[in-house]
Write a protein that holds these residues in place. Structure first.
Motif, PDB file in Angstrom:
ATOM      1  N   GLN A 165      -6.293  -1.090   6.216  1.00 40.97           N
ATOM      2  CA  GLN A 165      -5.035  -1.507   5.613  1.00 40.97           C
ATOM      3  C   GLN A 165      -5.222  -2.836   4.882  1.00 40.97           C
ATOM      4  O   GLN A 165      -4.788  -2.997   3.758  1.00 40.97           O
ATOM      5  N   GLY A 221      -4.928  -2.176   0.919  1.00 37.24           N
ATOM      6  CA  GLY A 221      -3.546  -2.359   0.486  1.00 37.24           C
ATOM      7  C   GLY A 221      -2.815  -1.049   0.289  1.00 37.24           C
ATOM      8  O   GLY A 221      -1.730  -1.012  -0.285  1.00 37.24           O
ATOM      9  N   TYR A 222      -3.404   0.017   0.772  1.00 33.49           N
ATOM     10  CA  TYR A 222      -2.757   1.316   0.619  1.00 33.49           C
ATOM     11  C   TYR A 222      -1.398   1.330   1.302  1.00 33.49           C
ATOM     12  O   TYR A 222      -1.186   0.678   2.323  1.00 33.49           O
ATOM     13  N   GLU A 223      -0.497   2.138   0.766  1.00 29.34           N
ATOM     14  CA  GLU A 223       0.838   2.238   1.330  1.00 29.34           C
ATOM     15  C   GLU A 223       1.001   3.489   2.179  1.00 29.34           C
ATOM     16  O   GLU A 223       2.057   3.763   2.703  1.00 29.34           O
ATOM     17  N   LYS A 259       4.886  -3.645   7.428  1.00 30.52           N
ATOM     18  CA  LYS A 259       3.956  -3.697   6.297  1.00 30.52           C
ATOM     19  C   LYS A 259       4.237  -2.566   5.324  1.00 30.52           C
ATOM     20  O   LYS A 259       3.545  -2.383   4.330  1.00 30.52           O
ATOM     21  N   ARG A 260       5.200  -1.731   5.670  1.00 31.78           N
ATOM     22  CA  ARG A 260       5.598  -0.623   4.804  1.00 31.78           C
ATOM     23  C   ARG A 260       4.440   0.318   4.499  1.00 31.78           C
ATOM     24  O   ARG A 260       4.124   0.607   3.369  1.00 31.78           O
ATOM     25  N   VAL A 261       3.791   0.741   5.569  1.00 31.81           N
ATOM     26  CA  VAL A 261       2.735   1.742   5.433  1.00 31.81           C
ATOM     27  C   VAL A 261       3.238   3.040   6.060  1.00 31.81           C
ATOM     28  O   VAL A 261       3.683   3.047   7.204  1.00 31.81           O
TER      29      VAL A 261
END
Ligand code: SF4
Lengths: 220, 633
Positions: B303, B307-309, B338-340
């Motif tokens: 992560q 920076g993947y969502e 973190k909005r993943v």
């Protein structure tokens, strides 16, 4: 507050489209761990505004984006943290904090400086440019969303001159009037009645007006 | 590439579709100095960037090789047709994305074999990369061409083109392979001696060191080593402890959109369910789980570095992971702010708990995919797919209640013993799913309306499955069945997708092919075949002509039932599952008998003595009465 960030889109990445570049920046910002601000709504995303999309195929030396953040932070600290999260071909060159009320870069943008570097420079380029600019009007056909429109390029050319094998141009780029380098090059070589040579066009600098003078957008 | 070639490439990129896939420079792409390493590895994926970049195995090995101080690994993908043509025309060699090195400048060129119908791409890539296609034509300065991946379990169709195959888990053998080639090159050993040294490694097959003889009827007569360095049986490599195995902590993040643009956590390898058509389920045995502690660590690293969502959990049967609900809950808790998003790729309908469905919905609601594979319980028993109609109803009802509104159902047609009733059953199941939606009160279901997509692929018998001896339906019969199915699926809210029967037929020929199929692949490529899995490039008639060129009959490979005593081209590979087990399973299938999931007691697949299977000692579980367990053995 928000940051006015200057970055380079290196030649290697010139074929990356605007939407892809935005997504790459979003992800870089996510990696950076900076205190970002998110949009409201069902699918929140990082708030981020680019001053002007770059055409596919064009590198940009000093591109500009605006990144709203939570709290206070120095430009240097922001830049340092963001730099660690950016790939080598997309370096951050500077960052400057401004108030939220500061106008968006997009709103201040009036023109851009370009360089066209030719594979083989056309003969007599200097003279061609001189004669071209001596015309009282430079009629051209502009392709817009609503079809083709005749226009006069002359007031949109702020600067046009030879520098060695390259051509330097400052052309209007705003909501009201835009002259793309591509249009100018076509018009120039039509005028010279010769085939347009292949050129790599780079956007060197985004510009805005300060006291009637064109100045780097990031300084406004 | 030299400067002229690079200048040419720059001009090409202005002319081709989607140039961004040829430019590299992604975040986390590894660029090393060629002068600082002793061994260079060009990792080739025989399909386009968008597909190859979505592939997990490539990411693992890319990371693993680049961790070495003495080696580098760069990525090479199959160019699209427009690019390939222009490269040939302008004299630009196939190149790596990282340093734009021509393919023939690497010490090792490695292909991962994911799909048989990408084999012509391998020839195209070698040719564009200026490497002689046939192993026998390569000289001392040419790269050593290796291959691995699931399709390497039957390496024979590619034997003429690949110098050495790695069979089994790539992480386990890669370092040894690189060491042998690095040392061989440093000592100036002749190519053949390096290949001999490779053949001495467990799990490595060097086709040049084996001789094949055929009977008059075209079947194999003998297959044996012709060199003392080559073992008679090549045993697959197995990673024993997945938690200790290398897993990427950073992966290149593409600029352009690819098929699966997210980080992937492989939670488990292998599958205990024993579906009889499923090659992956047999090849990747035994089941090995990655510990939750390790997974959470990897998730954090990935992560932060990408920076993947979105994050997906990957495994053949993710729902079987022992601590799945705990894992999902832990990941959700970590990444909420973190909005993943966390999504499960494909869900087995019979054990995924509703809680985790609801949980995963909070972040990411990806489409619900269910694979009953066959239309009736009888046929599902034949293929040992332990899913009942009740399971299906319960799962989709749960899903609809959680807000899902579209469901994909995967089926196969042409399975052994299939009848018209089984096809009608597919229509029935599709209708059942739609009915489940409307059975819910309005306020409990999504307002989007229900959409059921039924995909029916053509069954392709694969090596190392109980159906490896089976005949595939001939094309006219497939067409007839597809037409029937279309009638059965003329239902409201139901969409039907079917597959190219011609492509499946070729897949059947190649996947169970022998060395002579290599010649067919070569002829097909010569005739202009490439990118065969792309509808717009597929040239079935050229493939048929290629078979004719070689005096071979596709029906011999695809539509013929093979007797048990026939020597199979892949029989020299020890994949863990034994021929005796596969045969037993095939016979049970024909008697419509199921076999229990071997988590509930070992079924003696052949891996018992390997010391790698953690379930081998498991006594049958009494507290989990499974219909299949009651019927089995
Ligand atoms: S050895 Fe037994 S428990 Fe292990 S995979 Fe094979 S059948 Fe299953």
């Amino acid at each position: 507050m928000k940051m006015i960030v200057v970055f380079e889109k290196a030649p290697r990445l010139r074929h990356i489209g605007h939407l892809d570049l935005m997504r790459a920046m979003q992800r870089a910002l996510r990696r950076s761990g900076l205190p970002l601000r998110y949009s409201q709504g069902f699918n929140p995303h990082i708030l981020l505004n680019f001053a002007a999309p770059l055409s596919v195929g064009m590198p940009g030396k000093r591109e500009i984006m605006e990144v709203p953040i939570e709290g206070e932070m120095s430009g240097e600290a922001f830049m340092e943290q963001l730099s660690k999260a950016l790939p080598p071909d997309l370096p951050c060159l500077s960052a400057r904090p401004v108030e939220d009320a500061h106008p968006a870069p997009m709103a201040l943008l009036t023109a851009a400086l370009y360089e066209a570097r030719f594979d083989t420079a056309p003969p007599d380029l200097e003279k061609t440019v001189r004669d071209y600019l001596l015309q009282p009007e430079i009629p051209a056909i502009r392709k817009t969303k609503s079809g083709e429109k005749p226009c006069d390029l002359k007031p949109m050319i702020h600067l046009l001159r030879c520098e060695g094998d390259a051509l330097i141009m400052a052309l209007a780029l705003s909501e009201k009037a835009t002259c793309k380098p591509d249009l100018l090059l076509s018009s120039l070589f039509d005028f010279a009645k010769c085939e347009r040579p292949r050129a790599l066009v780079t956007r060197l600098q985004l510009l805005g007006e300060k006291d009637g003078v064109l100045s780097p957008l990031e300084s406004l | 590439m030299n400067e002229t070639e690079i200048a040419k490439l720059e001009r090409l990129l202005e002319k081709v579709q989607r140039p961004a896939r040829y430019t590299g420079g992604e975040m986390n792409a590894v660029r090393k100095d060629w002068k600082q390493v002793k061994c260079t590895f060009g990792f080739c994926f025989a399909d386009t960037y968008e597909i190859g970049m979505s592939h997990l195995g490539m990411k693992i090995l890319y990371y693993l090789i680049n961790q070495r101080q003495d080696a580098l690994c760069e990525r090479v993908f199959m160019p699209d047709a427009d690019m390939a043509d222009l490269m040939r025309l302008e004299g630009v060699p196939l190149f790596s994305l990282e340093s734009r090195a021509a393919l023939n400048h690497f010490d090792i060129v490695g292909f991962t074999l994911q799909y048989e119908m990408s084999y012509t791409n391998i020839l195209e890539m070698l040719d564009l990369g200026r490497i002689p296609l046939f192993g026998k034509d390569r000289g001392e300065s040419d790269p050593i061409v290796v291959a691995g991946g699931p399709c390497a379990f039957n390496p024979e169709p590619l034997a003429p083109f690949i110098d050495a195959f790695m069979i089994g888990d790539g992480e386990d053998v890669m370092h040894e392979l690189i060491d042998v080639i690095r040392d061989g090159r440093a000592q100036g050993l002749p190519r053949l001696d390096i290949l001999r040294n490779l053949a001495r490694l467990e799990g490595v097959y060097v086709p040049a060191l084996y001789t094949v003889e055929y009977n008059k009827d075209g079947t194999l007569r003998s297959f044996s080593p012709n060199d003392p360095a080559a073992p008679a049986v090549v045993r697959k490599r197995v990673v024993k402890d997945l938690s200790a195995a290398v897993y990427p902590e950073s992966i290149p993040v593409p600029y352009t959109e690819i098929v699966h643009d997210r980080m992937v956590l492989e939670i488990m390898r292998g599958c205990t369910r024993g579906c009889r058509f499923c090659q992956a389920g047999m090849l990747y045995r035994p089941v090995r789980e990655r510990s939750m502690q390790r997974l959470l660590y990897l998730a954090d690293q990935l992560q932060q570095s990408t920076g993947y969502e979105e994050m997906s959990l990957s495994s053949l049967s993710a729902g079987d992971y022992t601590c799945l609900p705990q894992l999902i809950t832990a990941l959700m808790a970590r990444y909420m702010d973190k909005r993943v998003g966390v999504s499960l790729p494909s869900m087995r309908i019979d054990n995924i708990v509703k809680d985790s469905l609801i949980a995963s919905q909070q972040v990411k609601k990806s489409g619900l995919t269910i694979a009953p594979e066959a239309g009736t319980q009888r046929l599902r028993d034949v293929i040992n797919k332990g899913v009942t109609e009740e399971d299906l109803k319960r799962s989709v009802t749960d899903a609809f209640e959680c807000g899902w509104s579209s469901v994909k159902l995967y089926f196969m047609m042409g399975l052994p013993t299939e009848t018209d009733e089984d096809l009608a059953g597919i229509g029935h199941l599709a209708k059942t799913v739609v009915d489940c939606y409307y059975a819910l009160p309005k306020e409990k279901r999504s307002k989007n309306g229900v959409k059921v997509t039924v995909s029916a692929s053509v069954f392709v018998p694969k090596p190392f499955t109980p159906f490896q001896w089976a005949a595939q339906d001939p094309i006219p019969l497939v067409h007839e069945k597809q037409e029937k199915l279309r009638q059965y699926l003329k239902l409201k809210n139901v969409h039907f997708n079917w597959h190219e029967s011609e492509l499946s037929m070729l897949e059947a020929c190649v996947s169970r092919g022998d060395r002579r199929i290599g010649e067919v692949i070569y002829r097909a490529w010569k005739r202009g075949c490439r990118l065969d899995s792309w509808y717009e490039h597929f040239q079935f008639d050229q493939w048929m002509a290629a078979f004719q060129d070689c005096h071979l009959d596709p029906a011999f490979y695809a539509h013929r039932e093979r007797p048990y005593d026939e020597l199979l081209p892949w029989q020299f590979v020890d994949a863990g599952v034994s021929m005796a087990y596969l045969r037993r399973e095939n016979e049970k299938a024909l008697r419509t008998e199921t076999t229990r999931d071997c988590r509930h007691g070992c079924n003696g697949c052949g891996l018992q003595g390997w010391g790698v299977c953690s379930f081998v000692e498991n006594p049958p579980l009494k507290d989990q009465p499974e219909r299949s367990a009651l019927l089995a053995d």
